[in-house]
Design an enzyme around this catalytic site. Structure first.
Site, short mmCIF file in Angstrom:
data_model
loop_
_atom_site.label_atom_id
_atom_site.label_comp_id
_atom_site.label_asym_id
_atom_site.label_seq_id
_atom_site.Cartn_x
_atom_site.Cartn_y
_atom_site.Cartn_z
N ASN A 1 50.58 56.14 43.32
CA ASN A 1 51.68 55.30 43.65
C ASN A 1 51.77 54.19 42.88
O ASN A 1 50.89 53.79 42.12
CB ASN A 1 51.66 54.68 44.94
CG ASN A 1 50.61 53.29 45.13
OD1 ASN A 1 51.28 52.41 44.94
ND2 ASN A 1 49.52 53.47 45.41
N ASN B 1 40.08 49.48 45.74
CA ASN B 1 41.51 49.91 45.46
C ASN B 1 41.89 51.32 44.81
O ASN B 1 40.82 52.05 44.62
CB ASN B 1 42.29 48.69 44.80
CG ASN B 1 43.61 48.40 45.45
OD1 ASN B 1 44.63 49.49 45.33
ND2 ASN B 1 44.03 47.31 45.60
N ASN C 1 49.57 47.88 39.84
CA ASN C 1 50.94 47.79 39.80
C ASN C 1 51.79 46.70 39.67
O ASN C 1 53.01 46.63 39.53
CB ASN C 1 51.74 48.76 40.95
CG ASN C 1 51.00 50.19 41.11
OD1 ASN C 1 51.04 50.80 39.94
ND2 ASN C 1 50.56 50.51 42.19
N THR C 2 51.04 45.56 39.60
CA THR C 2 51.67 44.01 39.31
C THR C 2 51.02 43.95 37.93
O THR C 2 49.79 43.56 37.71
CB THR C 2 51.32 43.21 40.39
OG1 THR C 2 52.01 43.60 41.42
CG2 THR C 2 51.80 42.05 40.04
N LYS D 1 39.33 42.26 47.48
CA LYS D 1 39.47 43.76 47.49
C LYS D 1 39.56 43.87 45.97
O LYS D 1 40.41 43.36 45.05
CB LYS D 1 40.63 43.97 47.85
CG LYS D 1 40.92 45.64 47.92
CD LYS D 1 41.91 46.01 48.70
CE LYS D 1 42.02 47.56 48.62
NZ LYS D 1 43.12 48.18 49.45
N PHE E 1 54.07 46.24 45.32
CA PHE E 1 54.11 45.26 46.17
C PHE E 1 55.49 45.03 46.90
O PHE E 1 56.00 43.93 46.90
CB PHE E 1 53.68 44.15 45.89
CG PHE E 1 51.97 43.93 45.36
CD1 PHE E 1 51.34 44.87 45.81
CD2 PHE E 1 51.49 42.86 44.84
CE1 PHE E 1 50.00 44.87 45.74
CE2 PHE E 1 50.29 42.71 44.53
CZ PHE E 1 49.39 43.80 45.06
N SER F 1 45.29 45.74 42.59
CA SER F 1 46.06 46.74 42.55
C SER F 1 46.78 47.06 41.05
O SER F 1 47.14 45.87 40.35
CB SER F 1 47.53 46.37 43.35
OG SER F 1 47.23 46.57 44.86
C1 LIG Z 1 51.28 54.47 48.81
C2 LIG Z 1 49.89 53.30 48.65
C3 LIG Z 1 50.26 52.14 48.77
C4 LIG Z 1 49.21 51.32 48.65
N1 LIG Z 1 49.53 49.87 48.60
C5 LIG Z 1 48.40 48.84 48.50
C6 LIG Z 1 48.73 47.50 48.83
O1 LIG Z 1 50.05 47.17 48.78
N2 LIG Z 1 47.68 46.78 48.60
C7 LIG Z 1 46.32 47.09 48.59
O2 LIG Z 1 45.43 46.50 48.69
N3 LIG Z 1 46.01 48.53 48.59
C8 LIG Z 1 47.07 49.29 48.58
N4 LIG Z 1 46.74 50.73 48.53
C9 LIG Z 1 45.47 51.26 48.28
C10 LIG Z 1 44.77 51.56 49.69
O3 LIG Z 1 44.54 50.67 50.47
C11 LIG Z 1 43.16 51.92 49.22
O4 LIG Z 1 42.44 51.07 48.80
C12 LIG Z 1 43.39 53.39 48.41
O5 LIG Z 1 44.55 54.08 48.46
C13 LIG Z 1 41.95 54.28 48.50
O6 LIG Z 1 41.90 54.75 49.63
P1 LIG Z 1 42.44 56.21 50.09
O7 LIG Z 1 41.86 56.95 48.99
O8 LIG Z 1 41.85 56.48 51.48
O9 LIG Z 1 43.82 56.25 50.10
C14 LIG Z 1 47.79 51.68 48.47
C15 LIG Z 1 47.55 52.95 48.59
C16 LIG Z 1 48.68 53.99 48.61
C17 LIG Z 1 48.24 55.47 48.52
#
Ligand SMILES: Cc1cc2nc3c(=O)[nH]c(=O)nc-3n(C[C@H](O)[C@H](O)[C@H](O)COP(=O)(O)O)c2cc1C
Length: 355
Positions: A116, A248, A183-184, A219, A120, A181
């Site tokens: 992704n 993350n 993406n910023t 985080k 934000f 993250s």
């Molecule tokens: C579509 C998507 C959007 C995410 N947006 C955020 C976010 O806004 N803030 C954040 O701290 N992590 C974000 N994450 C990261 C998740 O919170 C998590 O740390 C990461 O996906 C690893 O866990 P997973 O493998 O179970 O998905 C996002 C993940 C995905 C897949």
């Protein structure tokens, strides 16, 4: 059943469209107390053996929903009814922003992963505060994850986080500073200790000033070098933070064929996420609450993270592939496994294999 629906229908539809449809449906569920309570009674964790306590907050299960799914706190109650022991909303920024251009969410079905680059997208801290205000009185543990508004320069980052913290810390069971993250632009640079110290100090002052003193966590990214993981852990101890959330999404593309830019989550992240958890535990022992996230697919992963020292475990991508009963299933399987091992309380296994 979900697997068939996923393969035949969902996997053919744009993932972000599905996300919005799902959140819409869950919002409806959140706003329909009678149905929601029925679902809650059926699916939410009730086994006392699953209860954990962290930074003074009681969780009905160690397994919760990671940030990014409910960015604007629209369906907290529904996610709790589906079995998540806590819901981390956000990332929320001080100012509303649209995020990056679509498409920005990609499924990697074979790899059980997602990339992704949402950036934000959210309605901003004031709107989130309003939404969270509506959930008061519903017994659900809510973490609030805050990040930097894209247009705010790094030199003003602390003020931007403080604006969000002032708005949201009073409504949160815990607050998370997200500096990880991908993406910023420049966000992850804030993980450098010399930039992170003043930022965390400023947010902590706000969190400490709420009537209940809101617990504060940071985080981190899986792409930090090991020494930098240690440095952030040391800083968290130095500043008296309550915990660290690891990890993350990653910018690594190891083990996947896609070259889309953004953060990779799901199965390919599992090994590094666990490695970072182990490193953190070795560094801080039980002086900080460790929240493990990244590549969790089922009870085996949750079990492994608990043994490695996580008090709480989170997931997001797993739900995309496993469906709405995912959290319920994990809780059920965790209860069964505890009984099989003759463990009366999940807290007894936390950190058991940690060195
Ligand atoms: C579509 C998507 C959007 C995410 N947006 C955020 C976010 O806004 N803030 C954040 O701290 N992590 C974000 N994450 C990261 C998740 O919170 C998590 O740390 C990461 O996906 C690893 O866990 P997973 O493998 O179970 O998905 C996002 C993940 C995905 C897949």
């Amino acid at each position: 059943m979900y697997r068939i629906v996923f393969t035949q229908v969902l996997s053919r539809i744009d993932p972000e469209d599905i996300h919005h449809l799902t959140v819409g449906a869950l919002r409806l569920l959140s706003a329909t107390p009678v149905v929601r309570r029925l679902v809650h009674r059926r699916l939410a964790p009730r086994d006392p053996a699953l209860r954990v306590q962290a930074f003074g907050v009681h969780f009905p299960s160690p397994f919760g929903l990671a940030a990014g799914f409910d960015k604007d706190a629209r369906c907290v109650e529904a996610m709790s009814a589906l079995g998540f022991g806590h819901v981390e909303v956000g990332t929320i920024t001080a100012h509303a922003q649209p995020g990056n251009a679509r498409p920005r969410l990609f499924r990697l079905v074979r790899e059980r992963a997602v990339i992704n680059r949402m950036g934000f997208n959210n309605a901003g801290a004031a709107a989130a505060a309003k939404a969270l205000g509506r959930t008061r009185g519903v017994p659900v543990v809510v973490g609030v994850n805050i990040g930097k508004t894209k247009v705010v320069p790094e030199s003003q980052a602390a003020d931007d986080y403080v604006t969000s913290a002032k708005e949201l810390a009073p409504l949160a069971d815990y607050l998370v500073v997200n500096v990880s993250s991908p993406n910023t632009p420049g966000l992850r640079d804030l993980q450098a200790v010399e930039l992170l110290r003043p930022l965390l100090r400023a947010v902590k002052e706000v969190a400490d000033g709420t009537p209940r003193r809101t617990p504060l966590l940071v985080k981190i990214a899986p792409d930090l070098a090991d020494e930098d993981v240690d440095a952030v852990a040391d800083l968290a101890l130095e500043l008296g933070l309550d915990g660290v959330i690891a990890t993350n999404t990653t910018i690594s593309r190891e083990g996947v064929s896609s070259t889309e830019t953004g953060g990779l989550s799901g199965r390919p992240l599992k090994a590094r996420s666990l490695e970072v958890l182990r490193r953190l535990r070795a560094r801080v022992g039980d002086r900080l609450v460790l929240v493990s996230v990244g590549g969790v697919e089922g009870v085996d992963d949750v079990w492994e993270r608990l043994l490695a020292g996580a008090t709480l475990v989170q997931g997001y991508t797993g739900m995309i592939y496993e469906g709405p009963l995912w959290a319920w299933r994990i809780n059920r399987d965790l209860s069964r496994r505890l009984r099989r091992h003759g463990v009366a309380d999940v807290r007894q296994i936390i950190g058991r294999t940690a060195g």
